[in-house]
Design a protein around this motif. Structure first.
Motif, PDB file in Angstrom:
ATOM      1  N   ARG A  29       0.850  -1.189   0.000  1.00  0.00           N
ATOM      2  CA  ARG A  29       0.000   0.000   0.000  1.00  0.00           C
ATOM      3  C   ARG A  29       0.883   1.235   0.000  1.00  0.00           C
ATOM      4  NH1 ARG A  29      -4.556  -1.183   4.477  1.00  0.00           N
ATOM      5  NH2 ARG A  29      -4.532   1.068   4.426  1.00  0.00           N
ATOM      6  N   GLN A  30       0.531   2.204  -0.823  1.00  0.00           N
ATOM      7  CA  GLN A  30       1.300   3.435  -0.942  1.00  0.00           C
ATOM      8  C   GLN A  30       0.456   4.586  -0.412  1.00  0.00           C
ATOM      9  OE1 GLN A  30       3.705   5.733  -0.918  1.00  0.00           O
ATOM     10  NE2 GLN A  30       4.748   4.526  -2.468  1.00  0.00           N
ATOM     11  N   PHE A  31       1.027   5.408   0.435  1.00  0.00           N
ATOM     12  CA  PHE A  31       0.282   6.519   1.021  1.00  0.00           C
ATOM     13  C   PHE A  31       0.829   7.871   0.593  1.00  0.00           C
ATOM     14  CE2 PHE A  31      -0.458   2.938   3.832  1.00  0.00           C
ATOM     15  CZ  PHE A  31      -1.835   2.966   3.935  1.00  0.00           C
ATOM     16  N   GLY A  32       1.684   7.903  -0.414  1.00  0.00           N
ATOM     17  CA  GLY A  32       2.234   9.166  -0.903  1.00  0.00           C
ATOM     18  C   GLY A  32       1.171   9.998  -1.600  1.00  0.00           C
ATOM     19  N   LEU A  33       1.410  11.298  -1.664  1.00  0.00           N
ATOM     20  CA  LEU A  33       0.466  12.200  -2.331  1.00  0.00           C
ATOM     21  C   LEU A  33       0.520  11.997  -3.843  1.00  0.00           C
ATOM     22  CD1 LEU A  33       1.008  15.598  -0.476  1.00  0.00           C
ATOM     23  CD2 LEU A  33      -0.851  13.971  -0.183  1.00  0.00           C
ATOM     24  N   MET A  34      -0.653  11.892  -4.436  1.00  0.00           N
ATOM     25  CA  MET A  34      -0.766  11.806  -5.893  1.00  0.00           C
ATOM     26  C   MET A  34      -2.053  12.495  -6.287  1.00  0.00           C
ATOM     27  SD  MET A  34      -0.387   8.570  -8.406  1.00  0.00           S
ATOM     28  CE  MET A  34      -0.576   8.743 -10.170  1.00  0.00           C
ATOM     29  N   HIS A  35      -1.959  13.388  -7.248  1.00  0.00           N
ATOM     30  CA  HIS A  35      -3.119  14.138  -7.732  1.00  0.00           C
ATOM     31  C   HIS A  35      -3.603  13.504  -9.033  1.00  0.00           C
ATOM     32  CE1 HIS A  35      -5.359  17.627  -9.345  1.00  0.00           C
ATOM     33  NE2 HIS A  35      -5.581  17.874  -8.070  1.00  0.00           N
ATOM     34  N   SER A  74       6.849   9.967  -3.085  1.00  0.00           N
ATOM     35  CA  SER A  74       6.053  10.807  -3.970  1.00  0.00           C
ATOM     36  C   SER A  74       6.861  12.039  -4.366  1.00  0.00           C
ATOM     37  CB  SER A  74       4.765  11.242  -3.258  1.00  0.00           C
ATOM     38  OG  SER A  74       4.071  12.189  -4.046  1.00  0.00           O
ATOM     39  N   LEU A  75       6.734  12.440  -5.618  1.00  0.00           N
ATOM     40  CA  LEU A  75       7.379  13.671  -6.075  1.00  0.00           C
ATOM     41  C   LEU A  75       6.528  14.896  -5.759  1.00  0.00           C
ATOM     42  CD1 LEU A  75       8.740  12.541  -9.549  1.00  0.00           C
ATOM     43  CD2 LEU A  75       9.949  12.680  -7.358  1.00  0.00           C
ATOM     44  N   ARG A  76       5.373  14.672  -5.213  1.00  0.00           N
ATOM     45  CA  ARG A  76       4.439  15.760  -4.920  1.00  0.00           C
ATOM     46  C   ARG A  76       4.425  16.018  -3.418  1.00  0.00           C
ATOM     47  NH1 ARG A  76       0.882  18.391  -7.496  1.00  0.00           N
ATOM     48  NH2 ARG A  76       0.910  17.134  -9.369  1.00  0.00           N
ATOM     49  N   GLN A  77       4.615  17.272  -3.057  1.00  0.00           N
ATOM     50  CA  GLN A  77       4.562  17.662  -1.648  1.00  0.00           C
ATOM     51  C   GLN A  77       3.320  18.491  -1.331  1.00  0.00           C
ATOM     52  OE1 GLN A  77       6.805  16.398   0.515  1.00  0.00           O
ATOM     53  NE2 GLN A  77       7.476  15.305  -1.313  1.00  0.00           N
ATOM     54  N   GLU A  78       2.613  18.930  -2.371  1.00  0.00           N
ATOM     55  CA  GLU A  78       1.431  19.754  -2.152  1.00  0.00           C
ATOM     56  C   GLU A  78       0.336  19.372  -3.146  1.00  0.00           C
ATOM     57  OE1 GLU A  78       3.185  21.067  -5.597  1.00  0.00           O
ATOM     58  OE2 GLU A  78       4.242  21.096  -3.702  1.00  0.00           O
ATOM     59  N   ILE A  79      -0.905  19.603  -2.703  1.00  0.00           N
ATOM     60  CA  ILE A  79      -2.063  19.388  -3.569  1.00  0.00           C
ATOM     61  C   ILE A  79      -3.058  20.508  -3.299  1.00  0.00           C
ATOM     62  CG2 ILE A  79      -4.083  17.951  -4.035  1.00  0.00           C
ATOM     63  CD1 ILE A  79      -2.427  15.514  -3.545  1.00  0.00           C
ATOM     64  N   SER A 101     -11.898  26.415  -0.020  1.00  0.00           N
ATOM     65  CA  SER A 101     -10.628  26.159  -0.679  1.00  0.00           C
ATOM     66  C   SER A 101      -9.758  25.331   0.260  1.00  0.00           C
ATOM     67  CB  SER A 101      -9.908  27.471  -0.993  1.00  0.00           C
ATOM     68  OG  SER A 101     -10.724  28.303  -1.774  1.00  0.00           O
ATOM     69  N   VAL A 102      -8.951  24.445  -0.311  1.00  0.00           N
ATOM     70  CA  VAL A 102      -8.091  23.592   0.488  1.00  0.00           C
ATOM     71  C   VAL A 102      -6.735  23.452  -0.196  1.00  0.00           C
ATOM     72  CG1 VAL A 102      -7.754  21.285   1.419  1.00  0.00           C
ATOM     73  CG2 VAL A 102     -10.021  22.279   1.411  1.00  0.00           C
ATOM     74  N   LEU A 103      -5.686  23.667   0.578  1.00  0.00           N
ATOM     75  CA  LEU A 103      -4.331  23.437   0.116  1.00  0.00           C
ATOM     76  C   LEU A 103      -3.675  22.482   1.102  1.00  0.00           C
ATOM     77  CD1 LEU A 103      -1.886  24.054  -1.709  1.00  0.00           C
ATOM     78  CD2 LEU A 103      -1.344  25.921  -0.126  1.00  0.00           C
ATOM     79  N   ARG A 104      -3.177  21.360   0.599  1.00  0.00           N
ATOM     80  CA  ARG A 104      -2.478  20.406   1.455  1.00  0.00           C
ATOM     81  C   ARG A 104      -1.006  20.446   1.118  1.00  0.00           C
ATOM     82  NH1 ARG A 104      -3.235  13.929   2.380  1.00  0.00           N
ATOM     83  NH2 ARG A 104      -1.338  13.716   3.590  1.00  0.00           N
ATOM     84  N   MET A 105      -0.173  20.600   2.156  1.00  0.00           N
ATOM     85  CA  MET A 105       1.283  20.581   2.004  1.00  0.00           C
ATOM     86  C   MET A 105       1.828  19.578   3.008  1.00  0.00           C
ATOM     87  SD  MET A 105       2.226  24.543   1.304  1.00  0.00           S
ATOM     88  CE  MET A 105       3.799  24.150   0.578  1.00  0.00           C
TER      89      MET A 105
END
Length: 135
Positions: A29-35, A74-79, A101-105
Motif C-alpha cells: 500500500r502506498q500513502f504518498g500524495l498523488m493528484h 512521492s514527487l508531490r509535496q502539495e495538492i 478552498s483547500v491546500l495540502r502541504m
C-alpha cells in the motif's frame, strides 16, 4: 473524517490499483500524495517506455511511476484540492455550502471557508445532525 461532497480527507482520498509486469514491487500500500493530474505524465512515461515524451511539456502533473512501481517517494509535496472564489453558495444533499478552498502541504492542510460536513454527508446525516453542523 468527511465523505462525499466534502474536502476533508474522506472526501478527497480515493483508491486505485496498478497491475502489470512492469512493477518492481507488488502487494503493498502506498500513502504518498498523488493528484489526478499525475496520471497523464505517469501513464505516458510507461507507454513510451521511459523515453521522456512529456518531459518538455508544461503539465500540472508529475511522473509518479517510481512511487507506484518501486515503493518510491512521492514527487508531490502539495495538492490544491479546490479553489472556487466565484461560488458563494451551493446546495449539496440539502446542505448549504459556501466558498471553500483547500491546500495540502505534506501532513498539513489549510482549509478556508466551509470544507463540507465532517461526517458522511449524504449518507445517513439526519436532519438533527445537519442542524447541529450549521449552528
Amino acid at each position: 473524517r468527511g465523505g462525499k461532497h466534502s474536502l476533508w480527507e474522506g472526501g478527497a482520498r480515493s483508491n486505485a490499483f496498478v497491475y502489470g509486469a512492469g512493477l518492481a514491487a507488488s502487494g503493498y500500500r502506498q500513502f504518498g500524495l498523488m493528484h489526478a493530474t499525475d496520471w497523464l505524465p505517469t501513464l505516458v512515461h510507461v507507454a513510451s517506455d521511459g523515453r521522456g515524451v512529456v518531459d518538455d511539456l508544461r503539465l500540472d502533473g508529475v511522473n509518479q511511476w517510481d512511487m507506484i512501481s518501486r515503493k518510491g517517494m512521492s514527487l508531490r509535496q502539495e495538492i490544491l484540492h479546490n479553489i472556487d472564489p466565484l461560488v458563494t453558495e451551493k446546495i449539496l444533499c440539502g446542505i448549504h455550502h459556501g466558498n471553500h478552498s483547500v491546500l495540502r502541504m505534506g501532513d498539513y492542510k489549510l482549509l478556508v471557508g466551509d470544507p463540507g460536513p465532517p461526517n458522511s454527508g449524504c449518507n445517513g446525516m439526519s436532519e438533527t445532525e445537519r442542524g447541529r453542523y450549521h449552528q
